[in-house]
Write an enzyme that holds these catalytic residues in place. Sequence first.
Site, PDB file in Angstrom:
ATOM      1  CD  GLU A   1      -0.548  22.701   8.432  1.00  0.00           C
ATOM      2  OE1 GLU A   1      -0.124  22.105   7.408  1.00  0.00           O
ATOM      3  OE2 GLU A   1      -1.405  23.596   8.374  1.00  0.00           O
ATOM      4  N   PRO A   2       3.366  19.342  11.994  1.00  0.00           N
ATOM      5  CG  PRO A   2       4.097  18.956  14.179  1.00  0.00           C
ATOM      6  CD  PRO A   2       3.411  19.989  13.317  1.00  0.00           C
TER       7      PRO A   2
ATOM      8  NE  ARG B   1       7.405   6.403   4.381  1.00  0.00           N
ATOM      9  CZ  ARG B   1       8.718   6.346   4.486  1.00  0.00           C
ATOM     10  NH1 ARG B   1       9.318   5.300   5.052  1.00  0.00           N
ATOM     11  NH2 ARG B   1       9.473   7.327   4.026  1.00  0.00           N
TER      12      ARG B   1
ATOM     13  CB  CYS C   1       0.586 -11.830  -6.847  1.00  0.00           C
ATOM     14  SG  CYS C   1       0.978 -12.682  -8.377  1.00  0.00           S
TER      15      CYS C   1
ATOM     16  CE1 TYR D   1       1.893  10.721   5.049  1.00  0.00           C
ATOM     17  CE2 TYR D   1       3.949  10.841   6.256  1.00  0.00           C
ATOM     18  CZ  TYR D   1       2.854  11.458   5.714  1.00  0.00           C
ATOM     19  OH  TYR D   1       2.705  12.815   5.831  1.00  0.00           O
TER      20      TYR D   1
END
Length: 413
Positions: free
Chosen positions: A273-274, A313, A343, A372
């Site tokens: 499951e890469p 990230r 902000c 991501y």
Amino acid sequence: MSGFTWRDGQLTCDGIPVAEIARATGTPVYIYSAALVREAHAAFDAAFEGYAHAIHYALKANSTLAILRLLRELGAGADANSGGEIEAALRAGFEPPQIVFTGVGKTREELDHAVSLGLKAINIESDGEADRIDALARARGVRARVALRVNPDIEASTHAHISTGQRFNKFGVPIDAAAPLLRRLAARPGLEVVGLHVHLGSQILDVGPLGSAAWALAGLAREVRDAGLRLEHIDLGGGLGIGYEGDVHGSPAEYASAVLPAVRETGLHLLLEPGRFLVAPAGILVGRVADTKSYAGSPRFVILDTGMTELIRPMLYEAFHRIVAVTPRDGMRQEYEVVGPLCETSDTLGHKRELGPVEVDDLIAVLDAGAYGFVMASNYNRRRMPAEALVDGGTWRVVRKRQTYGDLFRNEE
């Protein structure tokens, strides 16, 4: 050359100037290279050549439909972590037997839908979840195909926020409790136990722990086989990382060498499951310089029109991404804080980054942002989601339009 390369002093994607795409779409914009996705999938697939296996792309890394369709065309299956990801896989053309459903908190609604579809496997997380799947399947007069997610209590040497395979993590069933549970599951009329599943975490650069997990799962497979339970597959999850600083770590070939000796002993079909490995290097986030400032006693700031609402990230995982000017200017390189417009002091894409002269309206690219990135974007500060573009075969197209203010408020009106 495929991928993000320099030509005539500017950054290109599969030969097309990044600046050309950004001018047409506006910024922020995600730009993806279809060629790099194909190359990564081919490398991963080739590493396991000679042993029966299937690649189930992990949608959580990037579930943009154009990316999913590309991977489906390459022969990949899908690994979904929610009802929404199952729907995305279906809309991208995946058939239910190509979809594995993983997730630590599946709702009754999600489970019932998964059971009704007849997925390749639902990865069970607990005794209670097994009870719910069994009841839902019996109510429909079917047997649900299930695999048990095992927590092997192995340290994956990755960031604590993305480590999933230790006993104190919320994922799966402790390996010492797995064999008795599997025997109970096999007796349930609504369940067909077809496999074992493990996933240690994400952005794993040392393949050693992945090999250890494979041996642990293989040992469990032999134990339950000797007890009379027939399995179809062993699912090693994903987690192989990439070198965000431009270096090379943990190739698919090294990964295969670490896990295949254990898997071969089982004779079971192998599922992988890469996610990140297939798409992270294939995407960049492009922003425009909104302002620059420098005062005595403070850093030099480059302030972009993109930040944590598009790529969280660096803020969430303290992650490093290379940052480059799309069309670098000649002149002395200096150290900058590359920050976003939100902000929040945490809205910083890169600390102490060296860039040449930077002016307002220059384009800046954040590299290795294909995983991501958009999938974790938000509307914080009422910011609109960015556009996405895919470069393929010498042309490019918008695969997700920039969100409008009408889109932003539609569900409130």
